[in-house]
Design an enzyme around this catalytic site. Structure first.
Site, PDB file in Angstrom:
ATOM      1  N   LYS A 190     -22.517 -17.358  -5.908  1.00 56.79           N
ATOM      2  CA  LYS A 190     -22.621 -18.722  -5.384  1.00 56.79           C
ATOM      3  C   LYS A 190     -21.657 -19.648  -6.115  1.00 56.79           C
ATOM      4  CE  LYS A 190     -27.357 -18.980  -3.616  1.00 56.79           C
ATOM      5  NZ  LYS A 190     -28.677 -19.663  -3.768  1.00 56.79           N
ATOM      6  N   ARG A 222     -27.075 -10.393  -4.242  1.00 64.38           N
ATOM      7  CA  ARG A 222     -27.428 -11.171  -3.053  1.00 64.38           C
ATOM      8  C   ARG A 222     -26.798 -10.489  -1.844  1.00 64.38           C
ATOM      9  NH1 ARG A 222     -25.633 -15.159  -6.875  1.00 64.38           N
ATOM     10  NH2 ARG A 222     -27.297 -16.605  -7.489  1.00 64.38           N
ATOM     11  N   HIS A 263     -33.067  -9.437  -0.151  1.00 66.34           N
ATOM     12  CA  HIS A 263     -33.588 -10.298  -1.209  1.00 66.34           C
ATOM     13  C   HIS A 263     -34.803  -9.667  -1.884  1.00 66.34           C
ATOM     14  CE1 HIS A 263     -32.804 -14.078  -3.102  1.00 66.34           C
ATOM     15  NE2 HIS A 263     -34.055 -14.472  -3.015  1.00 66.34           N
ATOM     16  N   HIS A 304     -27.996 -16.551 -12.043  1.00 64.19           N
ATOM     17  CA  HIS A 304     -28.664 -17.836 -11.917  1.00 64.19           C
ATOM     18  C   HIS A 304     -28.016 -18.848 -12.860  1.00 64.19           C
ATOM     19  CE1 HIS A 304     -32.672 -15.978 -10.312  1.00 64.19           C
ATOM     20  NE2 HIS A 304     -31.777 -16.149  -9.366  1.00 64.19           N
ATOM     21  N   TYR A 348     -39.874 -14.936 -12.276  1.00 67.07           N
ATOM     22  CA  TYR A 348     -40.156 -13.531 -12.557  1.00 67.07           C
ATOM     23  C   TYR A 348     -41.130 -13.359 -13.720  1.00 67.07           C
ATOM     24  CZ  TYR A 348     -36.402 -12.835  -9.319  1.00 67.07           C
ATOM     25  OH  TYR A 348     -35.642 -12.876  -8.198  1.00 67.07           O
ATOM     26  N   ARG A 392     -33.488  -7.375  -4.442  1.00 67.58           N
ATOM     27  CA  ARG A 392     -33.018  -8.178  -5.583  1.00 67.58           C
ATOM     28  C   ARG A 392     -34.215  -8.610  -6.447  1.00 67.58           C
ATOM     29  NH1 ARG A 392     -28.925 -11.852  -7.418  1.00 67.58           N
ATOM     30  NH2 ARG A 392     -29.643 -14.009  -7.637  1.00 67.58           N
TER      31      ARG A 392
END
Length: 305
Positions: A179, A155, A249, A275, A284, A252
């Site tokens: 995150k 990220r 992004h 994630h 994806y 990514r």
């Protein structure tokens, strides 16, 4: 909760107190706290326009009315979902502290966001983007920045926070704080390692503070922020001759889709991207199916026009 000026309405005071207490106790990341502040200010303005000043006035029907007003104003589903997350945290805190009888936002529903397929760069476009010539420090830095972004699927906030002491060049691994301050270990490809090594030799020439552990620094010597990285990658996209806007992004997304197309291992891609939920990564699979459909259209005898 923290005391606030008496001149504020009860709603305004509760919002100000919630934000201050969350900031003081470190309950939320700085980015989440900033977003929640904007979202709750929207609620405060909406209440002021309707002369609502009491917390008791904000029951579930009123909050559904507020949600509907955002939809009428044209906010997309994701923005509304974020607003409702702020409301649930805000009223949940008030409920926990005994300021209200129950959380009126607990069962609020937002419109379902339509998941957009990310636009990726194909391997040829990636190769063109990464083929940065020149040996100036800024060229070496940009090459390392782009190589690492694509190599490890980071990220943009993780790129900005990348530190030398988290990089194991021998093993080709990088420790990333993602995150929610969640830590993961990601592999770093050999091209990225080579670019990082070249940049590491040149970095002291421009570094303002020799003890600063940040990998990516500006021409003035300080750490690169998120916006600076976004601007630099967009600029390199233009100077490298790509016909679309390039952003971190997108790199990514390209990393994830290329890995999935080659391996078919969705769980591995989930781990690499950091994630929390597999459902986030499943977008994806649509990219992979799209790729297969294109192959089918080109190759199958009965699909040709």
């Amino acid at each position: 909760m923290t005391a606030v000026p008496a001149a504020l309405s009860e709603i305004d005071a509760a919002i100000a107190g919630f934000l201050e207490e969350s900031r003081r106790k470190g309950r939320l990341s700085s980015a989440t706290l900033s977003a929640y502040g904007l979202d709750l200010k929207r609620l405060a303005r909406w209440c002021s326009q309707r002369q609502l000043t009491s917390l008791d006035a904000l029951d579930a029907p009123r909050l559904r009315e507020f949600t509907a007003s955002m939809a009428r104003e044209g906010l997309d589903a994701r923005s509304i979902q974020r607003h409702l997350s702020a409301l649930r945290h805000f009223f949940g805190t008030l409920d926990r502290d005994g300021r209200i009888e129950s959380n009126p936002a607990a069962d609020l529903k937002a419109p379902r966001a339509r998941r957009k397929l990310p636009r990726t760069l194909d391997p040829d476009a990636i190769a063109r983007l990464l083929d940065i010539r020149g040996e100036r420090p800024i060229d070496l830095r940009d090459r390392a920045l782009l190589e690492l972004c694509y190599s490890s699927g980071l990220r943009v906030s993780e790129l900005a926070d990348t530190r030398w002491d988290r990089l194991d060049s021998r093993e080709g691994l990088l420790r990333v704080i993602g995150k929610g301050d969640k830590e993961r270990i990601v592999p770093v490809g050999r091209h990225a390692l080579t670019a990082l090594a070249a940049w590491r030799e040149a970095a002291p020439v421009v570094a303002k503070d020799a003890t600063d552990p940040h990998v990516f620094i500006t021409a003035r010597g300080g750490p690169m922020g998120v916006r600076a990285i976004q601007k630099r990658i967009a600029l390199r996209g233009r100077t490298q001759g790509l016909d679309q806007h390039v952003h971190p992004h997108q790199l990514r997304h390209s990393f994830a889709s290329h890995i999935l197309e080659s391996s078919g291992d969705l769980r591995a891609v989930q781990e690499l991207l950091g994630h929390a939920n597999l459902s986030t990564t499943q977008v994806y699979t649509h990219l992979d199916f799209q790729h297969l459909a294109e192959v089918y259209d080109r190759a199958h005898p009965r699909a040709r026009r």
